[in-house]
Design a protein around this motif. Structure first.
Motif, PDB file in Angstrom:
ATOM      1  N   PRO A 133     -21.618  26.757 -29.707  1.00 26.02           N
ATOM      2  CA  PRO A 133     -22.273  25.712 -30.495  1.00 26.02           C
ATOM      3  C   PRO A 133     -23.330  24.940 -29.722  1.00 26.02           C
ATOM      4  N   LEU A 134     -23.206  24.876 -28.408  1.00 27.64           N
ATOM      5  CA  LEU A 134     -24.129  24.074 -27.615  1.00 27.64           C
ATOM      6  C   LEU A 134     -25.506  24.717 -27.491  1.00 27.64           C
ATOM      7  N   ARG A 135     -25.659  25.947 -27.973  1.00 27.95           N
ATOM      8  CA  ARG A 135     -26.949  26.635 -27.878  1.00 27.95           C
ATOM      9  C   ARG A 135     -27.878  26.293 -29.047  1.00 27.95           C
ATOM     10  N   SER A 136     -27.384  25.540 -30.035  1.00 30.46           N
ATOM     11  CA  SER A 136     -28.218  25.175 -31.177  1.00 30.46           C
ATOM     12  C   SER A 136     -28.053  23.688 -31.464  1.00 30.46           C
ATOM     13  N   ALA A 137     -28.878  23.177 -32.339  1.00 26.08           N
ATOM     14  CA  ALA A 137     -28.826  21.755 -32.657  1.00 26.08           C
ATOM     15  C   ALA A 137     -29.008  21.559 -34.158  1.00 26.08           C
ATOM     16  N   ALA A 138     -28.390  20.498 -34.677  1.00 22.97           N
ATOM     17  CA  ALA A 138     -28.495  20.179 -36.100  1.00 22.97           C
ATOM     18  C   ALA A 138     -28.777  18.691 -36.253  1.00 22.97           C
ATOM     19  N   LEU A 139     -29.582  18.363 -37.227  1.00 24.52           N
ATOM     20  CA  LEU A 139     -29.941  16.972 -37.480  1.00 24.52           C
ATOM     21  C   LEU A 139     -29.564  16.586 -38.905  1.00 24.52           C
ATOM     22  N   PRO A 140     -29.098  15.352 -39.111  1.00 27.03           N
ATOM     23  CA  PRO A 140     -28.887  14.883 -40.484  1.00 27.03           C
ATOM     24  C   PRO A 140     -30.198  14.906 -41.257  1.00 27.03           C
ATOM     25  N   ASP A 150     -22.384  14.623 -32.799  1.00 26.12           N
ATOM     26  CA  ASP A 150     -23.196  15.250 -31.751  1.00 26.12           C
ATOM     27  C   ASP A 150     -24.038  16.354 -32.381  1.00 26.12           C
ATOM     28  N   ARG A 151     -25.336  16.248 -32.293  1.00 23.36           N
ATOM     29  CA  ARG A 151     -26.214  17.211 -32.952  1.00 23.36           C
ATOM     30  C   ARG A 151     -26.104  18.601 -32.355  1.00 23.36           C
ATOM     31  N   ARG A 152     -25.528  18.749 -31.141  1.00 17.68           N
ATOM     32  CA  ARG A 152     -25.409  20.056 -30.506  1.00 17.68           C
ATOM     33  C   ARG A 152     -24.021  20.679 -30.689  1.00 17.68           C
ATOM     34  N   SER A 153     -23.187  20.090 -31.538  1.00 17.00           N
ATOM     35  CA  SER A 153     -21.818  20.595 -31.687  1.00 17.00           C
ATOM     36  C   SER A 153     -21.520  21.181 -33.060  1.00 17.00           C
ATOM     37  N   SER A 154     -22.474  21.146 -33.970  1.00 17.03           N
ATOM     38  CA  SER A 154     -22.208  21.664 -35.311  1.00 17.03           C
ATOM     39  C   SER A 154     -21.893  23.155 -35.276  1.00 17.03           C
ATOM     40  N   LEU A 155     -20.950  23.559 -36.117  1.00 20.04           N
ATOM     41  CA  LEU A 155     -20.518  24.957 -36.176  1.00 20.04           C
ATOM     42  C   LEU A 155     -21.187  25.653 -37.356  1.00 20.04           C
ATOM     43  N   THR A 156     -21.768  26.799 -37.073  1.00 20.77           N
ATOM     44  CA  THR A 156     -22.460  27.569 -38.096  1.00 20.77           C
ATOM     45  C   THR A 156     -21.965  29.009 -38.094  1.00 20.77           C
ATOM     46  N   VAL A 157     -22.448  29.769 -39.075  1.00 20.07           N
ATOM     47  CA  VAL A 157     -22.128  31.195 -39.137  1.00 20.07           C
ATOM     48  C   VAL A 157     -22.575  31.904 -37.866  1.00 20.07           C
ATOM     49  N   GLY A 168     -19.910  15.742 -42.843  1.00 15.60           N
ATOM     50  CA  GLY A 168     -19.988  15.910 -41.400  1.00 15.60           C
ATOM     51  C   GLY A 168     -18.790  15.262 -40.737  1.00 15.60           C
ATOM     52  N   LEU A 169     -18.213  15.970 -39.779  1.00 16.96           N
ATOM     53  CA  LEU A 169     -17.014  15.481 -39.100  1.00 16.96           C
ATOM     54  C   LEU A 169     -17.374  14.901 -37.731  1.00 16.96           C
ATOM     55  N   PRO A 170     -16.680  13.841 -37.309  1.00 18.03           N
ATOM     56  CA  PRO A 170     -16.978  13.208 -36.011  1.00 18.03           C
ATOM     57  C   PRO A 170     -16.323  13.948 -34.840  1.00 18.03           C
ATOM     58  N   PHE A 171     -16.906  15.070 -34.449  1.00 14.29           N
ATOM     59  CA  PHE A 171     -16.363  15.820 -33.316  1.00 14.29           C
ATOM     60  C   PHE A 171     -17.504  16.232 -32.394  1.00 14.29           C
ATOM     61  N   ARG A 172     -17.138  16.571 -31.158  1.00 18.78           N
ATOM     62  CA  ARG A 172     -18.125  17.079 -30.203  1.00 18.78           C
ATOM     63  C   ARG A 172     -17.446  18.058 -29.265  1.00 18.78           C
ATOM     64  N   PHE A 173     -18.240  18.925 -28.675  1.00 21.43           N
ATOM     65  CA  PHE A 173     -17.774  19.833 -27.639  1.00 21.43           C
ATOM     66  C   PHE A 173     -18.342  19.380 -26.299  1.00 21.43           C
ATOM     67  N   ASP A 174     -17.510  19.485 -25.251  1.00 21.80           N
ATOM     68  CA  ASP A 174     -18.038  19.217 -23.917  1.00 21.80           C
ATOM     69  C   ASP A 174     -18.620  20.504 -23.333  1.00 21.80           C
ATOM     70  N   SER A 175     -19.033  20.454 -22.085  1.00 14.77           N
ATOM     71  CA  SER A 175     -19.700  21.611 -21.478  1.00 14.77           C
ATOM     72  C   SER A 175     -18.773  22.813 -21.328  1.00 14.77           C
ATOM     73  N   ASP A 176     -17.463  22.580 -21.362  1.00 19.54           N
ATOM     74  CA  ASP A 176     -16.486  23.674 -21.299  1.00 19.54           C
ATOM     75  C   ASP A 176     -16.008  24.098 -22.680  1.00 19.54           C
ATOM     76  N   LEU A 177     -16.695  23.628 -23.722  1.00 14.59           N
ATOM     77  CA  LEU A 177     -16.378  23.944 -25.122  1.00 14.59           C
ATOM     78  C   LEU A 177     -14.988  23.460 -25.532  1.00 14.59           C
ATOM     79  N   ARG A 178     -14.578  22.333 -24.956  1.00 13.35           N
ATOM     80  CA  ARG A 178     -13.357  21.675 -25.412  1.00 13.35           C
ATOM     81  C   ARG A 178     -13.732  20.656 -26.478  1.00 13.35           C
TER      82      ARG A 178
END
Length: 382
Positions: free
Chosen positions: A247-254, A324-331, A147-157
């Motif tokens: 990415p902000l439409r879904s969530a992922a947990l360790p 950030d659990r709401r920033s994970s990238l998936t297929v 897992g990488l330490p990144f996050r997206f803000d509300s503008d997907l930056r």
């Protein structure tokens, strides 16, 4: 425009194609990197080193196409993945590119002067150009699994909060060493096919045998980390495979051990790790017995199995976020648009067979052993 394939299907296809391109690079460019990493150890004098270099001289440039195609495919099909990975791994990517730049320069300049210091310096440059990418690629995959330490803000930056030295942990180093051992085995198997009978070939067999055993041990260590090391992520909530790429439409947990969940749910997936272990074992036996085809087939199957294991374990994740659990990238949330994926698929269906056909033809035309005697008569050799 009516698109004949639905959005989820195209996303799956491009996930598979991304894996195909990565495996294609590892299978072709991988033995180039492996030969370069072995160069100071299997070849002890100028003639032996030139012979070893010329086992890959006819094909290494073409093999780089897979690397370029892979980067281009990620950029076009998975723009979020491209943005996060190339910014988060910036210094690591710089190290890889700097090492890869040494390779063409080393190939072209090494034999331009008879000076021993000159040639030895370029030999070590070629070693760095093979060793560094082989190690760093594995470290990068290990970080993706962690897992990488990144996050997206509300503008997907995207914002990346990690540093260069934070990339190196016990698990990522195991992954890096596994990658190095895997490609070194592949390079040694290639040398047994392309180098003339003699000391270079014998040394390649010795080092390749050690590397093949290391692949088995390190792959098993990676499994232990996945099973007992607290690694893994799982999606929560309702997932829409046809939804927009956000990415902000879904969530992922360790979730400890989650990287093994797909294998428990779909037993056929165990074929991938079986190929990783079995291929390395076949490569070991083939190298030790002097059987060139089984050795190279085994190292190829091991590469296929190890990379496929990672992809199958992570699906549908591509880049999980540890921050950030709401920033994970998936297929399902990181691809380009429906139309873009379809247009790219049409182009791929047209041009990929041409690339494969030309590559096969080039290997057939240029096949044959590299010999020390040819160095004195062929001016085109490095």
């Amino acid at each position: 425009m009516a698109i004949p394939l639905d959005y989820p299907t195209l996303r799956i296809i491009w996930w598979v194609l991304m894996g195909v391109l990565l495996i294609g690079f590892a299978l072709s460019g991988g033995f180039d990197l492996g030969v370069a990493a072995l160069l100071p150890f299997v070849a002890r004098n100028d003639g032996e080193r030139r012979m070893a270099i010329n086992t890959i001289s006819a094909t290494w440039e073409g093999n780089q196409v897979w690397f370029i195609l892979g980067g281009g495919a990620i950029f076009a099909a998975w723009p979020f993945v491209y943005a996060v990975s190339f910014s988060g791994f910036y210094l690591a990517m710089f190290a890889v590119l700097a090492a890869l730049i040494l390779r063409p320069v080393g190939f072209k300049y090494r034999s331009k002067r008879p000076s021993k210091i000159w040639r030895t310096s370029w030999d070590w440059a070629l070693f760095v150009g093979g060793f560094t990418p082989a190690l760093v690629f594995g470290v990068a995959v290990g970080n993706v699994l962690q897992g990488l330490p990144f996050r997206f803000d509300s503008d997907l930056r995207a914002t990346y909060a990690g540093g260069f030295f934070g990339l190196f942990t016990p698990f990522t180093l195991v992954c890096g060493l596994l990658s190095l051992a895997m490609l070194t085995t592949h390079g040694a198997a290639w040398l047994t096919i392309k180098a003339e009978h003699g000391l270079v070939r014998d040394r390649a067999r010795a080092f390749g045998s050690i590397a093949a055993v290391a692949v088995i041990i390190l792959f098993a260590a990676g499994y232990a980390f996945a099973a007992f090391g607290g690694l893994g992520y799982r999606l929560e909530g309702i997932i829409d495979p046809a939804g927009p790429s956000n990415p902000l439409r879904s969530a992922a947990l360790p979730a400890a051990g989650a990287w093994l969940a797909n294998f428990h749910a779909h037993r056929w997936m165990w074929v991938a790790p079986a190929l990783g272990f079995g291929g390395a074992a076949l490569a070991f036996m083939g190298i030790r017995a002097g059987k060139e085809v089984p050795a190279f087939a085994g190292s190829s199957l091991s590469v296929l199995g190890v990379i496929s294991t990672v992809g199958l374990a992570m699906f549908p994740f591509i880049l999980p976020s540890s921050l950030d659990r709401r920033s994970s990238l998936t297929v399902w949330n990181a691809s380009s648009s429906h139309l873009t994926l379809f247009v790219m698929l049409v182009l791929t269906v047209v041009f990929l067979p041409i690339v494969l056909a030309y590559t096969a033809w080039a290997y057939k035309v240029m096949f044959g052993r590299s010999t020390i005697a040819a160095l004195a008569t062929d001016p085109d050799l490095y």
